[in-house]
Design an enzyme around this catalytic site. Structure first.
Site, mmCIF file in Angstrom:
data_model
loop_
_atom_site.group_PDB
_atom_site.id
_atom_site.type_symbol
_atom_site.label_atom_id
_atom_site.label_comp_id
_atom_site.label_asym_id
_atom_site.label_seq_id
_atom_site.Cartn_x
_atom_site.Cartn_y
_atom_site.Cartn_z
ATOM 1 N N GLY A 1 -4.823 -7.069 3.221
ATOM 2 C CA GLY A 1 -4.379 -7.764 4.424
ATOM 3 C C GLY A 1 -5.518 -8.134 5.350
ATOM 4 N N CYS A 2 -5.338 -7.852 6.628
ATOM 5 C CA CYS A 2 -6.328 -8.217 7.636
ATOM 6 C C CYS A 2 -7.630 -7.446 7.494
ATOM 7 C CB CYS A 2 -5.751 -8.002 9.031
ATOM 8 S SG CYS A 2 -4.307 -9.026 9.395
#
Length: 370
Positions: free
Chosen positions: A137-138
């Site tokens: 993800g981030c």
């Protein structure tokens, strides 16, 4: 040591403002029992504008997972090459000089990875190694930098190309009506970025140490549910408070390098939301201006997932005030809950040609990567 060079960043042409987002939320969720709370949360993000790969009316329609993923692939192939060419130019390297391509994205799926297509279509050598990262993800922006650093530590003359392609708007799910999901609809944006990590030479952040930290038993705080309609983003209400748990890990990594957080010169961190930055100021005892680049990314582009750290780093380059020898930190935060952090010194002069060494960290003893 490996040098993280100037990133290249691009965003799509379709723009949605905070005012438009709030109006859409009012119209689309007029009967939602927590509509008032959702509107306040979206407004408090501080996100003024976001960029989308489609017009908003198309973004709000769901043609099915297959159609969305086809669009993801088409848009990636259309938009990534220009960003890659600019990143290579910033680093003053040619495609044939790249030894590894790290491709990060959590908003679409391809197999073979886009890395194979890039090698076949942009002049990279067939021997170029490939490392797709899809499930961080981030945090993947920070992880990509760290894996590039690891590779250049193992192969000191190597060059690594990092590509981040995040079309968060393609993950919009009209049936997800939880407060976390509705907040996400007003927070995330789309962007593409790329940067080269050079094993030798280059201007930028020379990485001296990297580290990873996972907060135990937080796996379900940020996650995807994979269903017939695609990726359904799950965001726990405890996520905004994670810096209380991650800030000590950042301090620990800096201390292992015989540096002090308070004496460092720049910070490039993932801006998942305004509280992340506010809490970092509090728990690291730093003034707000130390996170001005990440805050500007959040304000102008929203949360662009793994591309945040590259957009914020590009803003540091654009400002042009960092001096040769200045010490700094880059960190990505994401599912797990995970922090991927790198620290190092700036190499190269400011535009005015200043080479004054930043004494607080330049005098610290260099410690090998642990």
């Amino acid at each position: 040591m490996a040098t993280l060079c100037r990133p290249s960043v691009a965003v799509p042409d379709h723009v949605i403002s905070m005012e438009q987002t709030l109006e859409l939320a009012r119209e689309t969720h007029a009967d939602h029992p927590q509509r008032g709370l959702v509107l306040r949360l979206i407004e408090n993000t501080g996100v003024r504008t976001r960029h989308l790969v489609q017009p908003i009316e198309d973004t709000l329609r769901h043609p099915g997972f297959e159609a969305r993923n086809r669009l993801y692939e088409a848009e990636a192939k259309e938009r990534v090459p220009g960003v890659v060419r600019q990143a290579l130019a910033h680093a003053e390297v040619e495609p044939g000089e790249i030894d590894l391509i790290v491709y990060v994205s959590c908003t679409g799926f391809m197999m073979p990875s886009l890395t194979a297509w890039l090698i076949n279509s942009m002049g990279f050598r067939p021997e170029t190694r490939q490392l797709p990262i899809a499930q961080l993800g981030c945090a993947a922006g920070g992880a990509a930098i760290n894996r590039a650093h690891d590779f250049c530590t193992a192969y000191p003359k190597a060059n690594v190309l990092i590509v981040s392609c995040e079309f968060c708007s393609l993950c919009y799910q009209p049936t997800d009506l939880g407060v976390g999901s509705l907040l996400s609809n007003g927070l995330f944006g789309d962007a593409i970025s790329a940067a080269v990590v050079r094993g030798e030479g280059g201007v930028g952040m020379r990485i001296e140490r990297n580290g990873s930290h996972l907060v135990p038993n937080t796996e379900d705080w940020i996650s995807y549910a994979v269903r017939d309609t695609g990726f359904h983003f799950m965001l726990d209400k405890r996520v905004p408070g994670t810096m209380e748990m991650l800030a000590p890990a950042l301090k620990s990594l800096v201390a292992q390098h015989s540096w002090e957080v308070a004496r460092m010169d720049f910070f490039i961190v993932h801006a998942g939301g305004p509280r992340i930055l506010d809490d970092l100021c509090f728990y690291l005892d730093l003034p707000p201006e130390m996170f001005r680049f990440s805050r500007a990314t959040l304000t102008e582009r929203g949360n662009i997932a793994s591309s945040v750290v590259f957009d914020a780093l590009a803003r540091l380059f654009d400002e042009g005030t960092v001096k040769h020898g200045a010490g700094g930190l880059v960190a990505g935060f994401g599912p797990g809950i995970t922090a991927e952090t790198a620290i190092g010194r700036w190499v190269g002069a400011s535009p005015a040609g200043v080479h004054a060494v930043a004494a607080p960290v330049a005098e610290a003893a260099a410690v090998p990567v642990g």
